[in-house]
Motif scaffolding. Structure first.
Motif, PDB file in Angstrom:
ATOM      1  N   CYS A  94       0.825  -1.214   0.000  1.00  0.00           N
ATOM      2  CA  CYS A  94       0.000   0.000   0.000  1.00  0.00           C
ATOM      3  C   CYS A  94       0.855   1.258   0.000  1.00  0.00           C
ATOM      4  N   SER A  95       2.091   1.149   0.453  1.00  0.00           N
ATOM      5  CA  SER A  95       2.973   2.313   0.475  1.00  0.00           C
ATOM      6  C   SER A  95       3.480   2.698  -0.906  1.00  0.00           C
ATOM      7  N   ILE A  96       3.237   1.853  -1.919  1.00  0.00           N
ATOM      8  CA  ILE A  96       3.579   2.210  -3.296  1.00  0.00           C
ATOM      9  C   ILE A  96       2.331   2.270  -4.181  1.00  0.00           C
ATOM     10  N   GLY A  97       1.154   2.346  -3.573  1.00  0.00           N
ATOM     11  CA  GLY A  97      -0.069   2.432  -4.366  1.00  0.00           C
ATOM     12  C   GLY A  97      -0.498   1.126  -4.980  1.00  0.00           C
ATOM     13  N   TRP A  98      -0.128   0.019  -4.369  1.00  0.00           N
ATOM     14  CA  TRP A  98      -0.439  -1.347  -4.824  1.00  0.00           C
ATOM     15  C   TRP A  98      -1.233  -2.010  -3.715  1.00  0.00           C
ATOM     16  N   ILE A  99      -1.619  -3.267  -3.869  1.00  0.00           N
ATOM     17  CA  ILE A  99      -2.259  -4.001  -2.780  1.00  0.00           C
ATOM     18  C   ILE A  99      -1.455  -5.267  -2.486  1.00  0.00           C
ATOM     19  N   PRO A 100      -1.572  -5.830  -1.279  1.00  0.00           N
ATOM     20  CA  PRO A 100      -0.968  -7.137  -1.018  1.00  0.00           C
ATOM     21  C   PRO A 100      -1.484  -8.143  -2.033  1.00  0.00           C
ATOM     22  N   ASP A 101      -0.556  -8.842  -2.687  1.00  0.00           N
ATOM     23  CA  ASP A 101      -0.974  -9.738  -3.769  1.00  0.00           C
ATOM     24  C   ASP A 101      -0.198 -11.043  -3.690  1.00  0.00           C
ATOM     25  N   SER A 102      -0.040 -11.728  -4.811  1.00  0.00           N
ATOM     26  CA  SER A 102       0.577 -13.059  -4.854  1.00  0.00           C
ATOM     27  C   SER A 102      -0.138 -14.030  -3.922  1.00  0.00           C
ATOM     28  N   GLY A 103      -1.448 -13.838  -3.800  1.00  0.00           N
ATOM     29  CA  GLY A 103      -2.253 -14.706  -2.939  1.00  0.00           C
ATOM     30  C   GLY A 103      -2.211 -14.339  -1.477  1.00  0.00           C
ATOM     31  N   ALA A 104      -1.586 -13.211  -1.133  1.00  0.00           N
ATOM     32  CA  ALA A 104      -1.505 -12.812   0.273  1.00  0.00           C
ATOM     33  C   ALA A 104      -2.881 -12.581   0.875  1.00  0.00           C
ATOM     34  N   THR A 105      -3.837 -12.112   0.069  1.00  0.00           N
ATOM     35  CA  THR A 105      -5.161 -11.857   0.636  1.00  0.00           C
ATOM     36  C   THR A 105      -5.835 -13.137   1.109  1.00  0.00           C
ATOM     37  N   ALA A 106      -5.510 -14.279   0.477  1.00  0.00           N
ATOM     38  CA  ALA A 106      -6.071 -15.550   0.939  1.00  0.00           C
ATOM     39  C   ALA A 106      -5.552 -15.900   2.324  1.00  0.00           C
ATOM     40  N   LEU A 107      -4.290 -15.607   2.586  1.00  0.00           N
ATOM     41  CA  LEU A 107      -3.695 -15.893   3.897  1.00  0.00           C
ATOM     42  C   LEU A 107      -4.171 -14.887   4.945  1.00  0.00           C
ATOM     43  N   LEU A 108      -4.206 -13.620   4.580  1.00  0.00           N
ATOM     44  CA  LEU A 108      -4.621 -12.581   5.517  1.00  0.00           C
ATOM     45  C   LEU A 108      -6.068 -12.756   5.957  1.00  0.00           C
ATOM     46  N   ALA A 109      -6.916 -13.222   5.043  1.00  0.00           N
ATOM     47  CA  ALA A 109      -8.344 -13.363   5.354  1.00  0.00           C
ATOM     48  C   ALA A 109      -8.602 -14.418   6.418  1.00  0.00           C
ATOM     49  N   ARG A 110      -7.645 -15.318   6.650  1.00  0.00           N
ATOM     50  CA  ARG A 110      -7.828 -16.380   7.642  1.00  0.00           C
ATOM     51  C   ARG A 110      -7.406 -15.952   9.043  1.00  0.00           C
ATOM     52  N   THR A 111      -6.809 -14.801   9.172  1.00  0.00           N
ATOM     53  CA  THR A 111      -6.301 -14.358  10.475  1.00  0.00           C
ATOM     54  C   THR A 111      -7.436 -13.748  11.308  1.00  0.00           C
ATOM     55  N   PRO A 112      -7.232 -13.598  12.620  1.00  0.00           N
ATOM     56  CA  PRO A 112      -8.269 -12.993  13.456  1.00  0.00           C
ATOM     57  C   PRO A 112      -8.589 -11.567  13.030  1.00  0.00           C
ATOM     58  N   CYS A 113      -9.793 -11.108  13.340  1.00  0.00           N
ATOM     59  CA  CYS A 113     -10.219  -9.764  12.967  1.00  0.00           C
ATOM     60  C   CYS A 113      -9.193  -8.726  13.434  1.00  0.00           C
ATOM     61  N   GLY A 114      -8.837  -7.863  12.525  1.00  0.00           N
ATOM     62  CA  GLY A 114      -7.887  -6.806  12.830  1.00  0.00           C
ATOM     63  C   GLY A 114      -6.468  -7.126  12.412  1.00  0.00           C
ATOM     64  N   VAL A 115      -6.085  -8.387  12.476  1.00  0.00           N
ATOM     65  CA  VAL A 115      -4.705  -8.761  12.155  1.00  0.00           C
ATOM     66  C   VAL A 115      -4.431  -8.580  10.664  1.00  0.00           C
ATOM     67  N   GLY A 116      -5.275  -9.178   9.824  1.00  0.00           N
ATOM     68  CA  GLY A 116      -5.072  -9.074   8.389  1.00  0.00           C
ATOM     69  C   GLY A 116      -5.148  -7.641   7.902  1.00  0.00           C
ATOM     70  N   GLU A 117      -6.089  -6.876   8.459  1.00  0.00           N
ATOM     71  CA  GLU A 117      -6.233  -5.482   8.054  1.00  0.00           C
ATOM     72  C   GLU A 117      -4.995  -4.670   8.425  1.00  0.00           C
ATOM     73  N   LEU A 118      -4.478  -4.897   9.613  1.00  0.00           N
ATOM     74  CA  LEU A 118      -3.301  -4.155  10.063  1.00  0.00           C
ATOM     75  C   LEU A 118      -2.073  -4.521   9.237  1.00  0.00           C
ATOM     76  N   MET A 119      -1.895  -5.797   8.960  1.00  0.00           N
ATOM     77  CA  MET A 119      -0.760  -6.222   8.147  1.00  0.00           C
ATOM     78  C   MET A 119      -0.862  -5.665   6.731  1.00  0.00           C
ATOM     79  N   ALA A 120      -2.073  -5.662   6.175  1.00  0.00           N
ATOM     80  CA  ALA A 120      -2.255  -5.218   4.793  1.00  0.00           C
ATOM     81  C   ALA A 120      -2.138  -3.710   4.653  1.00  0.00           C
ATOM     82  N   LEU A 121      -2.746  -2.964   5.549  1.00  0.00           N
ATOM     83  CA  LEU A 121      -2.834  -1.517   5.383  1.00  0.00           C
ATOM     84  C   LEU A 121      -1.629  -0.770   5.951  1.00  0.00           C
ATOM     85  N   ALA A 122      -1.052  -1.291   7.034  1.00  0.00           N
ATOM     86  CA  ALA A 122       0.080  -0.619   7.671  1.00  0.00           C
ATOM     87  C   ALA A 122       1.407  -1.297   7.374  1.00  0.00           C
ATOM     88  N   GLY A 123       1.366  -2.423   6.686  1.00  0.00           N
ATOM     89  CA  GLY A 123       2.607  -3.118   6.346  1.00  0.00           C
ATOM     90  C   GLY A 123       3.320  -3.706   7.549  1.00  0.00           C
TER      91      GLY A 123
END
Length: 365
Positions: A146-175
Motif C-alpha cells: 500500500c505504500s507504493i499504491g499497490w495491494i498485497p498480492d501473490s495470494g496474500a489476501t487468501a492468507l490474511l483473510a484467515r487471520t483474526p479480525c484486525g490482524v489481516g487489516e493491520l498487516m495489509a494496510l500498515a505493512g
C-alpha cells in the motif's frame, strides 16, 4: 533430470538443479534481495513442469542465498513496462508470477520452502503457498504494497483473510511485519527452525525425500505476541475502512502499555495510499466471503491491472524506489472513505477478462 536448468537467466539469478531425491530451487540475487524477475519466474515454471513427471524427483526444496528469502516480484520491471505504455507486458509479467504461486500450491509432489530472511510480496507467493513452510530465525514477513499504491498480492489476501479480525487489516494496510513465532501462530508457516540448521535439514531432505524430517528438526524461535496486541484493539468484526482501523488504534493507544506500539502503527497506516488501502480491504472482504487461492489471485490480478495505470502507483514508485524521498503525494488525502461505487470498477475491469480467463483455466502452466 540432471545438472541444472538455469538456461538464460541472467547471472545465475536462480539456481535450479537436482540433489539426491530433491529438485532444488535457490534464489541467487542476494544484493537485490532476491527480487523475482520474469526470467526467474519462467525458469522456475520450466523446472516444475519437468520435475512433475520425473520419478527420481520426490520433493522440491526452495531456498535462497543472502539476507532475504525473497523481497517480492521485481516491481521496477513491471513499472518499466507501464512507463513505456506496454500494459499488456506488465499484466503478463504479473500473471506469470501468480500462476507460479498457484502451481506451487497445487503441485502433486511435496514442496518445502525454507525461508530464513525477509519475505515480502512475491516472496509470500513463492514460499507461503508451499505444502511445507519453514521459517528460520531471520524470517520477517511484511506487506508494504500500500505504500507504493499497490495491494498485497501473490495470494496474500487468501492468507490474511484467515487471520483474526484486525490482524489481516493491520498487516495489509500498515505493512506490519511479523516474525517466525507470529507467522506460525497465524498460519503463514508450518515450522520454525534455528537458521544454522537449515542447510543440514536441506541435505537431509535431499537424501531421504521425506518432508517428515521437518518436524524432527523444528525448534521454537520465540513467543508470538501479535494476536494479543491486536486483541487489545477490541475489534469484533472485519474492519471496512482505514479510518475504522485508525480509530481502533487510537482508542487502544490510550493505555500506557499500548501507546508506543499503536502510535507506530498509526504512522505506518498514514503512509499508505488511501485508494490502495480501500481496495485491499475489498479484496479481504471478498476472500472471507468466498475463500480460495485461485479466487484470491484472480481478484488481485483484476485490481493491480487497474492500479498499474493509476497515478498513485507511479507516485509510489517514484517516492519509494526512484527519488526515495519517502514522501508520496497521493491523489486522495489520508482519511478518505471510498464508496463501493468508487471501488467496484477496480474489481471488475473489462479489459482484464481475457487475462483472468487464461489464468484460471490453465493453472497448471
Amino acid at each position: 533430470m540432471s545438472g541444472d536448468l538455469r538456461g538464460s537467466v541472467d547471472a545465475d539469478a536462480v539456481l535450479i538443479r537436482r540433489q539426491g531425491r530433491a529438485g532444488r530451487i535457490t534464489l541467487n540475487r542476494p544484493r537485490a534481495f532476491n527480487l523475482l524477475t520474469r526470467a526467474m519466474v519462467r525458469a522456475i515454471h520450466a523446472a516444475l513442469d519437468l520435475w512433475r513427471d520425473e520419478p527420481e524427483v520426490e520433493l522440491l526444496v526452495i531456498d535462497a542465498d543472502g539476507p532475504a528469502f525473497c523481497a517480492g516480484g521485481d516491481i521496477r520491471e513491471v513499472h518499466s513496462h507501464v512507463v513505456a505504455g506496454n500494459l499488456g507486458a506488465a499484466r503478463e509479467h504479473i500473471r506469470d508470477e501468480y500462476r507460479l504461486d498457484l502451481k506451487l500450491a497445487r503441485y502433486p509432489k511435496p514442496v518445502v520452502a525454507i525461508m530464513n530472511g525477509a519475505v515480502m510480496g512475491g516472496g509470500i507467493g513463492l514460499g507461503c503457498h508451499a505444502g511445507h513452510r519453514v521459517a528460520g530465525e531471520r524470517f520477517r514477513l511484511g506487506l508494504p504494497e500500500c505504500s507504493i499504491g499497490w495491494i498485497p498480492d501473490s495470494g496474500a489476501t487468501a492468507l490474511l483473510a484467515r487471520t483474526p479480525c484486525g490482524v489481516g487489516e493491520l498487516m495489509a494496510l500498515a505493512g506490519l511485519q511479523i516474525d517466525g513465532a507470529d507467522a506460525l501462530d497465524l498460519g503463514f508457516v508450518d515450522y520454525t527452525m534455528d537458521g544454522n540448521r537449515c542447510q543440514e535439514v536441506i541435505d537431509t531432505l535431499c537424501e531421504t525425500g521425506d518432508p517428515a524430517v521437518l518436524g524432527i528438526h523444528s525448534t521454537p524461535t520465540g513467543e508470538p505476541g501479535l494476536r494479543d496486541k491486536v486483541g487489545r484493539l477490541r475489534v469484533s468484526a472485519p474492519i471496512d475502512t482505514p479510518v475504522a482501523l485508525a480509530q481502533a488504534l487510537e482508542r487502544a493507544g490510550k493505555a500506557p502499555e499500548m501507546a508506543d506500539w499503536c502510535a507506530k502503527q498509526l504512522t505506518a497506516l498514514a503512509r499508505g495510499a488511501p485508494l490502495a488501502q480501500a481496495l485491499a480491504l475489498r479484496a479481504l472482504e471478498a476472500q472471507r466471503r468466498r475463500p480460495g487461492l485461485a479466487r484470491a489471485l484472480s481478484l488481485e490480478l483484476r485490481i493491480v491491472s487497474a492500479l498499474m495505470r493509476h497515478p498513485d502507483f507511479r507516485e509510489g514508485i517514484r517516492a519509494m524506489m526512484i527519488d526515495r524521498d519517502r514522501k508520496p503525494v497521493w491523489t486522495s488525502p489520508a482519511g478518505t472513505v471510498f464508496s463501493r461505487a468508487e471501488t467496484d470498477p477496480f474489481l471488475r475491469r473489462a479489459d482484464t477478462r481475457n487475462v483472468i480467463r487464461k489464468f484460471t483455466e490453465d493453472p497448471a502452466k
